[in-house]
Each structure stands twice: as C-alpha cells, then as structure tokens.
Write a protein that holds these residues in place. Sequence first.
Motif, PDB file in Angstrom:
ATOM      1  N   LEU B 169       1.074  -0.902  -0.176  1.00 15.83           N
ATOM      2  CA  LEU B 169      -0.098   0.288   0.206  1.00 15.83           C
ATOM      3  C   LEU B 169       0.995   0.886   0.168  1.00 15.83           C
ATOM      4  CD1 LEU B 169      -2.761  -1.022   1.830  1.00 15.83           C
ATOM      5  CD2 LEU B 169      -3.227  -0.739  -0.105  1.00 15.83           C
ATOM      6  N   SER B 172       0.667   2.416  -3.323  1.00 17.62           N
ATOM      7  CA  SER B 172      -0.763   3.508  -3.421  1.00 17.62           C
ATOM      8  C   SER B 172      -0.613   4.586  -3.035  1.00 17.62           C
ATOM      9  CB  SER B 172      -1.649   2.161  -3.665  1.00 17.62           C
ATOM     10  OG  SER B 172      -1.872   1.406  -4.022  1.00 17.62           O
ATOM     11  N   ALA B 175       1.665   6.900  -4.640  1.00 16.23           N
ATOM     12  CA  ALA B 175       0.896   6.974  -6.159  1.00 16.23           C
ATOM     13  C   ALA B 175       0.228   8.715  -6.164  1.00 16.23           C
ATOM     14  CB  ALA B 175       0.862   6.010  -6.611  1.00 16.23           C
ATOM     15  N   PHE B 176      -0.948   7.966  -4.489  1.00 20.03           N
ATOM     16  CA  PHE B 176      -2.329   8.724  -4.643  1.00 20.03           C
ATOM     17  C   PHE B 176      -1.985  10.774  -4.641  1.00 20.03           C
ATOM     18  CE2 PHE B 176      -5.617  10.525  -1.806  1.00 20.03           C
ATOM     19  CZ  PHE B 176      -6.924  10.430  -2.825  1.00 20.03           C
ATOM     20  N   ALA B 179      -0.139  12.205  -7.179  1.00 19.29           N
ATOM     21  CA  ALA B 179      -2.021  12.604  -7.921  1.00 19.29           C
ATOM     22  C   ALA B 179      -1.985  13.458  -7.338  1.00 19.29           C
ATOM     23  CB  ALA B 179      -2.643  11.282  -7.965  1.00 19.29           C
ATOM     24  N   LEU B 244      -5.588   4.932   9.354  1.00 19.06           N
ATOM     25  CA  LEU B 244      -6.334   4.071   8.965  1.00 19.06           C
ATOM     26  C   LEU B 244      -5.698   2.580  10.035  1.00 19.06           C
ATOM     27  CD1 LEU B 244      -8.520   2.498   6.896  1.00 19.06           C
ATOM     28  CD2 LEU B 244      -6.328   2.751   5.018  1.00 19.06           C
ATOM     29  N   SER B 284     -10.826   5.320   4.740  1.00 20.23           N
ATOM     30  CA  SER B 284      -9.654   4.836   3.205  1.00 20.23           C
ATOM     31  C   SER B 284      -8.809   5.453   3.016  1.00 20.23           C
ATOM     32  CB  SER B 284     -11.437   5.105   2.536  1.00 20.23           C
ATOM     33  OG  SER B 284     -11.147   6.424   1.937  1.00 20.23           O
ATOM     34  N   LEU B 285      -8.444   4.181   2.159  1.00 20.11           N
ATOM     35  CA  LEU B 285      -6.841   5.180   1.515  1.00 20.11           C
ATOM     36  C   LEU B 285      -6.865   6.423   1.250  1.00 20.11           C
ATOM     37  CD1 LEU B 285      -5.753   2.170   0.177  1.00 20.11           C
ATOM     38  CD2 LEU B 285      -4.069   3.077   1.967  1.00 20.11           C
ATOM     39  N   GLU B 286      -7.828   6.966   0.702  1.00 19.07           N
ATOM     40  CA  GLU B 286      -8.123   8.440  -0.251  1.00 19.07           C
ATOM     41  C   GLU B 286      -8.561   9.158   1.238  1.00 19.07           C
ATOM     42  OE1 GLU B 286      -9.785   5.625  -1.223  1.00 19.07           O
ATOM     43  OE2 GLU B 286      -9.449   5.721  -3.300  1.00 19.07           O
ATOM     44  N   LEU B 426     -12.659  14.145  -7.123  1.00 19.67           N
ATOM     45  CA  LEU B 426     -11.103  13.456  -7.193  1.00 19.67           C
ATOM     46  C   LEU B 426     -11.304  13.253  -8.119  1.00 19.67           C
ATOM     47  CD1 LEU B 426      -9.190  13.284  -5.099  1.00 19.67           C
ATOM     48  CD2 LEU B 426     -10.676  10.881  -3.829  1.00 19.67           C
ATOM     49  N   THR B 427     -10.231  14.386  -8.690  1.00 21.09           N
ATOM     50  CA  THR B 427      -9.168  14.146  -9.869  1.00 21.09           C
ATOM     51  C   THR B 427      -7.249  14.238  -9.514  1.00 21.09           C
ATOM     52  OG1 THR B 427      -9.775  15.750 -10.837  1.00 21.09           O
ATOM     53  CG2 THR B 427     -11.442  13.252 -11.492  1.00 21.09           C
ATOM     54  N   GLY B 447      -9.149  17.471  -2.569  1.00 20.28           N
ATOM     55  CA  GLY B 447      -9.650  16.169  -3.640  1.00 20.28           C
ATOM     56  C   GLY B 447     -11.192  15.697  -3.568  1.00 20.28           C
ATOM     57  N   GLY B 448     -11.938  16.730  -3.869  1.00 23.48           N
ATOM     58  CA  GLY B 448     -13.503  16.898  -4.000  1.00 23.48           C
ATOM     59  C   GLY B 448     -13.941  16.615  -3.302  1.00 23.48           C
ATOM     60  N   GLU B 450     -17.155  15.194  -1.713  1.00 20.09           N
ATOM     61  CA  GLU B 450     -16.763  13.979  -0.689  1.00 20.09           C
ATOM     62  C   GLU B 450     -15.736  13.854  -0.089  1.00 20.09           C
ATOM     63  OE1 GLU B 450     -19.491  11.755  -0.782  1.00 20.09           O
ATOM     64  OE2 GLU B 450     -18.642  10.323   0.168  1.00 20.09           O
ATOM     65  N   HIS B 451     -14.386  13.214   0.261  1.00 20.27           N
ATOM     66  CA  HIS B 451     -13.307  13.438   0.680  1.00 20.27           C
ATOM     67  C   HIS B 451     -13.410  14.812   1.560  1.00 20.27           C
ATOM     68  CE1 HIS B 451     -13.162   9.285  -0.692  1.00 20.27           C
ATOM     69  NE2 HIS B 451     -13.410   9.805  -1.471  1.00 20.27           N
TER      70      HIS B 451
END
Lengths: 698, 698
Positions: B169, B172, B175-176, B179, B244, B284-286, B426-427, B447-448, B450-451
């Motif tokens: 992870l 990930s 990368a996140f 991003a 998390l 969540s990871l996000e 979230l993009t 990022g967005g 929601e989050h």
Amino acid sequence: MSDPDAMRALFNPRSIALVGATDKSGWSVNTFNNLRAGGFPGPVHLVNPRAEVVHGQRAYPSLAAVPGPVDLAYVMVPTEAVLPVLRVGAKLGIRRYVVLTAGFAETGAQGREREAELAEFARRDGLTVLGPNGNGYVNASAHVTPYGLPIPGPLAAGPVGVVLQSGALASSILAFAQARDIGISLLTSMGNEMAVSVTDVVEYLVDDPATRAIALFLESVRHPAEFARVVRRATAAGKPVVALKIGSSPLASSTAQAHTGALVGDDGVIDAVFRRLGVVRVRSLEDLIVTAGLLGEVGPLPGRRLGVVTPSGGASEIIADRAEDEGLALPPFAPETAARLKEILPEFATVANPLDVTGYVVVDRTLLGRALEIVADDPGIDTVMLLHDLPRVPPADATLMYALFEATAARIRNSPRPVVVVGNVLTDVTEFGRTVRRRTDFPHVVGGIEHGMSAIGAAVRWSPAEPVGGPPAVATPVISGEPIGVWAEHRAAALLADNGVPVVPAELAADSGAAVQAAEKFGYPVVLKAVADGLAHKSDLNGVRLDLSSADEVRRADREVRAALRARGATGIGTLVQPQRTGGVELLVGVVRDPAWGLTLAVGLGGIWVEVLRDSALRLLPVDRDEVRGALAELRGAPLLRGARGVEPADLDALADVIVGVGRLAEGLGDRLESLEINPLWVSGSRVEALDALVTWR
Amino acid sequence: MSDPDAMRALFNPRSIALVGATDKSGWSVNTFNNLRAGGFPGPVHLVNPRAEVVHGQRAYPSLAAVPGPVDLAYVMVPTEAVLPVLRVGAKLGIRRYVVLTAGFAETGAQGREREAELAEFARRDGLTVLGPNGNGYVNASAHVTPYGLPIPGPLAAGPVGVVLQSGALASSILAFAQARDIGISLLTSMGNEMAVSVTDVVEYLVDDPATRAIALFLESVRHPAEFARVVRRATAAGKPVVALKIGSSPLASSTAQAHTGALVGDDGVIDAVFRRLGVVRVRSLEDLIVTAGLLGEVGPLPGRRLGVVTPSGGASEIIADRAEDEGLALPPFAPETAARLKEILPEFATVANPLDVTGYVVVDRTLLGRALEIVADDPGIDTVMLLHDLPRVPPADATLMYALFEATAARIRNSPRPVVVVGNVLTDVTEFGRTVRRRTDFPHVVGGIEHGMSAIGAAVRWSPAEPVGGPPAVATPVISGEPIGVWAEHRAAALLADNGVPVVPAELAADSGAAVQAAEKFGYPVVLKAVADGLAHKSDLNGVRLDLSSADEVRRADREVRAALRARGATGIGTLVQPQRTGGVELLVGVVRDPAWGLTLAVGLGGIWVEVLRDSALRLLPVDRDEVRGALAELRGAPLLRGARGVEPADLDALADVIVGVGRLAEGLGDRLESLEINPLWVSGSRVEALDALVTWR
C-alpha cells in the motif's frame, strides 16, 4: 411528451448552426472547438449578423442565409432574441434546438413568463428544444458535441449515458469520467427542462444501443409517473439506472396528527421509490460515475459471493471490511481451489479469501494472474475481484509490461465467472495507463477499493427482474360513515375490521356500568380508553388506562377518564374497553400519501423505536408479503420480532399478510385517503391485531 | 527504544551503499533509480561480489572495499547473507541499515528465529535497522529516497509524514499523494519492525521541522504505551495524527459473563483510544491522504461554522448534505455580508450559505473571488470553503487564467479567516494544474467534495488541547473479602457501596420470613432476587420477581425462587429484597480490561438498547464528568435521558458523577479487576442508584 424520433434527431444531427457565434463568447469558442475536436463529420454553420468571420470561419448574418439544411440550431443569442431565432428557424423547417441562453424561468416571474411563451411556441410548431439555460450535450458515441463548456480530452466513447439537472456539475462529471477512462455514450446538461425533460433523455438512452448504464444527477423528479415508466423500461432492457438525488420536496402537511408523517421524510420516499424501481442510489459524484462505469463496462454481477485476489495483506483487510458494509460474502475457497493455490504460492503465504499472494509478485510477476485463474474456477463464488492497478508511467521495459497485461487480460476474458478489476486508490488513468489498456485489451479498472466496493455492491444488488408488485387493492372497501376529517379509535377500528384487517375486540361504553359489563365479558386485565370527537393523542390526558384487573378498577378508571374529558369540554364522550394484550411486540404500520409518488407504507416497532430512534422502513404501495418481510428485516429492532429477549417470535408471514392487507385497504380507499396509521399493531406468535388506529381523510 | 539521533541519522545519511545491488533485481534497479532521480546529493556505492559494473556504475565486492564512509547500508542480499553483511558493516563502523530482504518473521518459526538472531546482533552492536521485509523510505524533504519500488514522479516535498505497516500500500499512497499534489516529508514502509517501530518513526516526525501532519496505516499497534506517548507529543507539537487502522486483536476472554464484553469490540476500543489521544480515524486510503493533506497544507481549522462559496447550486446541496454528516454548521450570512453579496451577484442569484454565485462566473470570472472576499469578512463564520477546481489542460488564453488564479490566491492569502479550497471531484492534479498552482502561488486544492468534507470535519474536530484526564483513582478501595472469581449481587453491591457508588438499599434474606420483614421495612412494591454461588444471569430461572405488592406475594415469590434454586442444585441459596424503583431510566455501566489499552468504560441504556441495538459509547479510563456526558450524549437512546416519552429528565451531572466514581473505583482496584458491570444503573432526576452489579476478578 417523449417522441423517440425527435430525440434521435436532436442528438444525431448531420448539420449544426451555432446561432450567436462570436469570438467574444467563451461559450461560442468552446462549442465550436468541441465540435471540431470531437470530430463532428457534418458542417458547422456560424450565424452572426455583425461579423463576417467568426472562429476563423465564414459567418452568415442569419439562419436564413445559411446554405444547406440545418438539423440542429445551437442558440446562444441574448435572451430576448431567442424566440425570434426560433421563429425564423421554424419557418426554415429547422426542428431541433439547444438553447444555451439563460434569463428564463431560473430568474423569476418575468423569466417564467418568457419561458412559457417560448414553450408555447415550440409546442405549437412541434420544435424539440433542449434547455434553455443548459450547456447542451456531448454525444460521444456519435461525435456530436454541441456543448458550451470545455470538454476534457481524450473523452472515451462508451457505455455510460449521463443526464444532469446541473450545468456546473456536468463539467465535473465529464472531467471525472475522462480521468477514470470511463466511456460516455451521451451526456446531457438539461437546463430548465422547458420541453425536453430528464425522462425524455432517459428514454432515448434506453433505446440507444451505445448505452448500457444510465447515470442521473437529479435535483427533483419533475414527472414521477413518466420517470417510473422510463426507469422500468431501462430495467427491462437490462440497463441499470444509477442516481445521485439531492434536494427535497415538502411532504403533504395534513398528516401531522400521525407519527407516520414524521417518519416518511421526502428523502425516505425517494429511497422507497428508487428501491421499487431498481434505481441504484449513490451519495457522491465519484460513486455515481464509478458505479455507472462498472455497470456499463462490466455489467450487473450474478451474486454476492466474491472471490478476491490481491498482492497485499493490508488491502485484503480493507476489502474485507468494505465487503461487510456492502453485504458481500467472502466465502472460504473450495478445498481444490485452496490446494491449487498452495501449489503456486510461496510457502509463507496464507490461502484465504481475500487472497494475498504476497509481495512475491515482484519476483514472480505472473503470480497474480495465475492465482486469478485458479480462484475463477472456484464453484463457490459468483464473481472474482482482482486488485490490480494500471501503470501510471512507462517502466524501463514496457515490452515485458505489455506481455504481462496481455496475459492477465486473456485470463480475465477466459474466466468462467465475471472478473472485476479494481485499483487500490482513486487516481486518474494516466495517458500511459490508457495506452496499456488499449494495446493489451485490458478491461476497465474500477477506481479504488473505497468507491469500487460500493460499485460492486450495487452491481450485485441490481436486478433486471420485474419490480415487486403486490396483490390488488381492496376493490370496494366498506366505509361506514362519511369519509371526512379524522377517524380515531372505534371508527378507525371499524374501518379496518370491515375490510379484513384483524382488530382487537372492543366495546364502546356509554357509561361506567357498560364499561364494567364489557370488561367482565372480555375477562381481565382490560384496557380502557378515552373517546371523544377529534381526540387523537389520548395519552396526553392520561386517557389510556392499562392493567385494569377488577370491576372496581374499571369503574374508577372509567369515571376518571370521563371527568377528564368533560373538564376539557370534549363532546362525543365515551370510553372504549378492550382486552389487554400482553407479551408480543407492538408495531407501527402507517400509510401516507406522498404528493409526488402516492401511497407510501411505513413500518416500525412501536414506542421508543419510532419515537426516539425513528427506526422505520418505507415502501411504495402496492407491496406483497416478501417486500413487507424485507421491510421488517431492515428494522434495527428486528431481533425482537425474531424472539430476542424472551419475546415469543412473531409469525412473520402472518404479520406480513396483515400489513399487505392494510396496504390493499389503503389503496382501495384511493384518493379519499390522506393517511392511515395503526399504532400499535400487536403481534404475538401468529396472533396479529390492530390495537389502535387513526385515519385521516383528504 | 527510540533514539532521536539514531533516527535522524537513519533518515538523513550523506552516503549510501546498496548491498546486493544487481541489474537482475527490480528492487535494486528501483532503489538506484530512485536515489538518482530523487536528487540524493551524496555518493551511492554499489556492493556486489560477482559484478564489476552494476547499473552502469562501478561496483565493489564488499562493504569493506567501499572507499569513504557509509552512513546507510541498504541491504538486498539473500536472507542468509543479511546477518553476515551486518557483521561486516558493524566492524566497519556502519550503524544504520535498511533491510529489504524478506524471509524473516513473516515466514514462520524458522524465520522468526532468524529475525531474533538478527535483532539480538543489532541491539548488541547498537545498530539502527529498518525492516527487514520493508521497502525502505522516501525522505522527500531531504532528497533521500532509498526505496525499493518505483516512486511516481514528480513527488512534491511537503508537510505530510507517512508511516505504513504495509509494503504494497505504500506504493498506492505515494501514487495518490503524487496524483493529488500533496507534499510528503518522509514516507516509511516499516516491514517487520524488528527494531525500528512505527512509534520510533512517528517520534522522528514529531521533531522533523518539515512535517506538519502525520498519516499512519496500521495493522496493529505493537507498543500501546509508546504509541500513546508519541501521539501525545505530536498533538502537543500541533501535528495532527491521522490513521487508517485495520485488523483486529482479540479481547480478553474472561469477561464473557458480563454484557460489557460484547459491547467493547477491539475496534471500539481503538475508537476510544484514538478519541482519547486525538488521533483522527479514517476508513479509506483516500481519506487518509486527503485528510492529512488538508491538515498538513492548511492546518487544523478553528471552528465548525463554515461559509461556503460555490459556482453551482447542485454542488451547494451536496456540500450541505455532507456538512450535516460531519457536524459542520452552515450559518446564514450576517446581514451586512448578505447586502454586500447582493451588490455583486446577478439579480436571480439567491444569497444563502452555501452560496451559489451561479453560472454567471463564466461571464464574470472574478465573481467567485469577489464573493469569497465578502464571505471571508463575515463575523459569524470560522472558516471559508471555496469550491474551485484547478484547470486540467491549458486553455486558449493561459495568461488570463494565471491572472485570475493569482487574484484569487491573493484574496485567500489576505482572508481574515482560513480558506479551504476544495475541488468538485477527486481527480489527479494534472501537470498543467501543478504549473498553475506553482506560478500563481495558489493554495492546496482538496480532492473533491466527498472526501474534502470528511477532511474539513476532521480538521475542525482536531484539537491540540491536552487530552481529557479525570480525577484520580480511588486510592485504597475497601474490598470486603478475597477478590477472586465472580462477585454478583450483594457482594458486588457492597463493593460499590463501600467505595462511594450509590446502591439501592437491599437485604439478604435467610428465609421467607426475613424476606417479608425486609419488604415491610422498605415498603411496597419490592423486588426479590435469587442469590446463589456463582449465579450470574438470574432471569434465566425466573429469579428476579418484580412488582411484589404484599407480604403474601413476597412470601410466595421467595418460596418459588428458593425451590427453583434447590432444584438446580445451587449452593449458597438466599434471596435479596430491594425496594422497586419505578420511572426513570436504566443504564448499563461497565468497565472491562482491554489487554493492550487497559480499563475501558462502556455506557449504554439498559435492556433492548444494549441487548438488541448494542447502543453504547466507549471511553478509556480515567474519565471526567464532561467526557462521560459526551459519551451519554452519543447514545441513540440519549433522548430518553433528556426526558423523551414523559420520562423524568435525568440530572446528567449527577449521573455522570456516579459514572466517574465507578471509573475511579475500577482504576483503584487496579490489576486485580477484570471487569465491573452495573446493570442496571437507575437514574430518575438526580437520584442515581446501582440496582445490580457483577464484578469479575482476574
């Protein structure tokens, strides 16, 4: 309203005129660029009375001057010029319009008038008008993109149709779908829905062969019956509808006397409607597109048993947690599967579902693919989930990577069960990721565990089965008396009893002597209740006396209640005597009329359950036994019905049948009924009785 | 364990040797490339006994042959060669190691032995070892990136420190973060935590000036006391910790007799621990990285009143829904704010919070910025939320775009209140988006919606205040008898009463005559309960008789209960007589010992609330009145305590004080206590009494 030919023509023109095209307007620049970049094959004519060249192309002073036919006019002129443009266009035989111009119903009374005038003209002349105050549409599958805001590229054409009651969010949705490499068939920004409505576009998408799933962003459902009809068509066509519904509509006000009114919020009704229609409801923009993307790219999934293959223990545990949230099962692998996995996995790996093939994938890069192949053979699972990212940037040796992705893609294609590929986190599919997908024919990769598990849950729950119906309404209900005002207690009870709903025996006592006589007949203990004209909440005046165990107690209670009623100046005073039911469970069963969606059933456990916890489940009528049992099972207090805490378990079929009967009666009462509430409905084993009820007529 | 100098040296070497470097290993290639691409300024020596050139650079046959000092050895040799490498290195004076090699404790008994041997050697020689079986770390702020998997670029150095108990992870997360353009100070993939533990790294991050927020991915907390200590240090330093936490640890088993054990799941205890320590828990990871990103880039937020500025009605409604979820307030704007907004907004716009400045932003692109400036002045809000995306691709006129972003960035900088900028969805932040941010000094964009709303909620709730404590434990509790086994009923009641916890009066009756005598003394109605050795759940044998209203009823009940006990062969038979408490509310108050975190308090309403709904709130001891009141307020059944359904409202301070006393007693009983449960604790107004209790000694 919907005319399939007109909608097809609207979304598939062979020639377009941009009316009001000008270099000074971002909308005009965007629309022109979008049509060019999107590869629109036909002519794009520009109309501007004051410029000969616009966007580097010859412009015409009016629609009349445009050479050749115009299938679609995209109108960006000032507000007051819109109607004149349509008049000219109609004369020229131009029948399809997108009106981007704002200043209509969204701006107040004057704008509403202006819009009504426009609507009337369009209707009379048979014009199809999308908007006004909308940015147009993006028909990606046909390369027709008359859309006033920038379209992020490269936008993949694909299976998801999107309809939005929001202009600003359309751009976010386009950007997100593009970022996630989710193909769009048609995206429409509805604007004011003056003529063409959300349901019209959904109906088009049902018939559109490019569309396999439909995503909706809804602020309000303007045509409930139409909406229900087209969603049913979509479902029957195997095209799932996913919706993000915001906003609220007020509930009928006259149900305030009953508890049910408070339970049935407008949002709850939407839940019940969507459940009935099979619409997948989501709560975020990300879930809207990720879920529609999975449903469109992979399709609905056959069952809730998931076999999960990952290269990570941490991710496996996150997946297991989320699977539980979504009601997905992760059954242990079959012995043969486990044995085959043991053969290929490193010794220290644990064979379990979710499967962590371990970081050994870095050494043996075929491990994940081979494990997938084995898990896909397991007879105990319905769907395989493969945790697998697309690469973000080219590695040193892209050839090896292509070979690996090709091999995995082939395994996925050959799998006897559907395989859903999910990435770890929600990031964009990069340019290189897209290249890898295209070159290796790799399937859609769902964006991250968090949103991906929601999408998988939805794809499992969605079903193309005919929505649940129910037995027919009571055809000619017996109504003793004139159905006006509020019927409480004995009048409500009689209505139930007359129409087949079991009611606790009761006698209306004219005086204390009669009350005692009734009690003796029923046997002790009994309940005695106050009765008076228009009296609803009896407990406020201590008007419900429980546990009366002797004639003396009944007489005393009766006198006190009558005195209390008299003290309040009540009329129509009496008391009602019933045998007291002990043990068992008390429920609230209510039916209220939602102004948009009609009769809605609420069930809950009585007392604190509904009053403090608002623990209730809603369904649209009609309902059948299964649907009522499903609603009961949803309740947090459901364990009590199954016999928790020493309560006798309820005969759930018997209970459900009575509730179905209540629904049939409510439907039979039809337009006359505003609400009908039984509180409590008592159940003990297979005995079910309404102990009290309240009916509000319209 | 933690040695700050050693950790600083581990993460900030001036020279690195890659031991086991080879062109054939992806890990070696990655690590070498990462160091080069990351801009590591010092020498990177390659050690390989069988190759003269590796990665196009001269290699040395052993560490001994490396010219010049080696601050950090990154070890990728075969498992059995790791210890020999460390032996050689130690002799050469090399003190810091990252061991990527696997094959240790994660592989079973033999590996555990091998790891113990390695650990013992490292400890004796004072070596600092990260791993084994870990991919190393990425110290982005110092350009030191000895990390065995590809690092997605460009990775921004920044305020978020990340510590992960997962190798897969980590990629990930990197990368996140990349991003989302969220800057990382240090990311560490822990591996087996043989020597350097999560808490060691967190402690380093607390002292690291580049780190302003800490993100943790935890499978288990290996050193609870250490963890609590370093998190407290982080909090005191104003550095929020976001975690998390997955996985579970079994709870002590001997509490099975009490209900509390079932309520206090291990996950619930982690919630209570995190609450006590001020750790923000995410699911969540996000959310992990989005939340840590907001806390690192913008910082904690001052209050829950949000002023929201958007260009979209649809987004406004989504934000309003999510604000409610997160407990954020959206107060109406002050009259002056509203008046100023009316001046700049188009006539058809509605001035409300959240504010939709309307699609008119396309015409007047300064509108959003000007509205922001006005809302930021509103005295009734704590934080401004601006819905604003970064561009994804360059527009036709980038100059205009830069000017607009610069103007908005200046307004944000000059705002008297913190401004959080949130994108719609979230993009990724694209390359052009990064360019715009850097060139215009534009702040972090969350990022967005929601989050982002989850992150804002967390940033508002996080507080650098000293975690709640509580009054001291009862210093020398009175314990009448030997504290072994299970104490029920009268023995448990005596323990409570002896130590200041109010208990309902009760008398142990030797025979039926004594029971009647006691009842006459208390007055009717009374309760009579079965007493016998080791008897816990009295209700199973109908051993609790309520509502006894006369001497006859008491005598009969007493005889029946004794007979039932005798029929079961019980010893120590007796009955207990208490006055019956009516009205009020019954609670369950329990304390259980969590093996990792110690005494944990659970409160809930009695009966169905805990038994069917598992409606309870947990806190670590000690607790004070405020914390108990907070726990009570969390209960779904809390309205009953406040007087719902005609119940007399509870004096919540009086109730909380009794519960604090229970906690003090439990703490005073110390190691002897396994669990202590009062069920029910009765409260009516300011009267609070334990009606029944159960104590389990260890």
